[in-house]
Design an enzyme around this catalytic site. Structure first.
Site, short mmCIF file in Angstrom:
data_model
loop_
_atom_site.label_atom_id
_atom_site.label_comp_id
_atom_site.label_asym_id
_atom_site.label_seq_id
_atom_site.Cartn_x
_atom_site.Cartn_y
_atom_site.Cartn_z
N PRO A 222 0.81 -1.22 0.00
CA PRO A 222 0.00 0.00 0.00
C PRO A 222 0.85 1.27 0.00
O PRO A 222 1.80 1.39 0.75
CB PRO A 222 -0.79 -0.09 1.31
N GLU A 223 0.50 2.18 -0.86
CA GLU A 223 1.09 3.51 -0.85
C GLU A 223 -0.08 4.49 -0.94
O GLU A 223 -1.24 4.09 -1.02
CB GLU A 223 2.04 3.67 -2.04
N LYS B 186 -1.58 7.82 3.81
CA LYS B 186 -1.91 6.40 3.74
C LYS B 186 -2.97 6.00 4.76
O LYS B 186 -3.20 4.83 5.00
CB LYS B 186 -0.63 5.56 3.91
N ASN C 24 7.49 2.71 0.33
CA ASN C 24 8.84 2.26 -0.01
C ASN C 24 9.11 2.27 -1.52
O ASN C 24 10.21 2.62 -1.95
CB ASN C 24 9.05 0.86 0.56
N ARG D 121 13.59 -0.71 6.04
CA ARG D 121 12.89 -1.26 4.87
C ARG D 121 13.91 -1.46 3.76
O ARG D 121 14.92 -0.78 3.69
CB ARG D 121 11.82 -0.27 4.39
#
Ligand SMILES: [Zn+2]
Length: 265
Positions: free
Chosen positions: A2-3, A51, A167, A253
């Site tokens: 998800p972004e 988000k 990311n 990440r």
């Protein structure tokens, strides 16, 4: 993964089926909120902030907000009434039903029910929302520049600076700006371009489910990204470096960059 563009799209889908409708079922499957029942109230709207997803129910003074964040595995689905769910029932965390649809949130990373008066408790700390109606590029730049020592790849993920990048985008934006993600903010020569690119990429992808930063949409990763998830740079074929980058151990990440296109200077 998800972004901000995913969440923006989900908010639009949920808003289309819920806004203006009376809830005839409200089932929040989190122990703390097990007794919350908002059925009988009208959903005012559904919106994204970065988000985060906000389902605003009832009036601004006395109503409630269902605040959620997808984190890694979460998703929201819209079904017809009686339609079979595409994920296991035991993974459902929130079920909302109106006369024409059932909306189900699965495996949500954050799920809480707040008073609408306290919306800022949930999202007030966020920086300018890249896809929000009040996008403020100057404020995003100001916040980013207030962390001169921080690697740009960390600052771009920090939702307090600007809200919406995950990311994939932090890797791809750094590539497009020819900046190594480990570069301290103070040494980034083209921060304005990075912010402009961030906005442009999310805008270009907000209406599509196959995210792409290259303009092509082939395969699972295929040629949709320049460096993210790739073995070789799509532009120069140099081996992509995969490393870890985060604000602290908890936030580490995977980060991808091309050492040829994005040398650390
Ligand atoms: Zn390259």
């Amino acid at each position: 993964m998800p972004e901000g563009d995913n969440v923006w799209r989900i908010a639009r889908q949920l808003d289309a089926v819920l806004a203006g409708k009376v809830l005839i079922r409200c089932d929040v499957r989190v122990p703390k909120y097990a007794t919350v029942d908002l059925s009988g109230l009208i959903v005012e709207n559904v919106a994204s902030r970065g988000k985060h997803l906000l389902i605003r129910i009832g009036d601004p003074e006395n109503g409630s907000i269902i605040h959620s964040h997808l984190k890694m595995e979460g998703t929201w689905h819209v079904y017809g009434r009686g339609e079979r769910w595409r994920r296991p029932t035991h993974k459902a965390r929130c079920v909302l039903e109106v006369d024409s649809a059932v909306v189900v949130g699965f495996e949500l990373g954050i799920l809480e029910v707040l008073s609408r008066r306290n919306e800022d408790d949930a999202v007030g700390y966020l920086g300018p929302d890249v896809l929000g109606p009040g996008w403020d590029e100057a404020e995003a730049l100001r916040r980013l520049r207030s962390h001169p020592e921080e690697p740009v790849g960390v600052a771009l993920l920090d939702q307090r600076n600007l809200a919406g990048l995950g990311n994939i985008y932090r890797c791809e934006v750094c590539f497009l700006a020819r900046v190594n993600p480990f570069t301290p903010m103070a040494d980034v020569p083209n921060l304005e371009r990075i912010v402009t690119l961030s906005k442009a990429l999310l805008e270009a992808n907000k209406d599509r489910s196959n995210r792409s930063t290259t303009g092509t949409a082939v395969g699972r990763h295929g040629d949709r990204f320049w460096v993210y998830g790739r073995n070789r740079c799509l532009r120069c074929r140099t081996a992509v470096v995969k490393d870890m980058l985060g604000a602290n151990e908890l936030a580490l990440r995977d980060v991808y960059y091309c050492p040829n296109c994005q040398p650390l200077v």
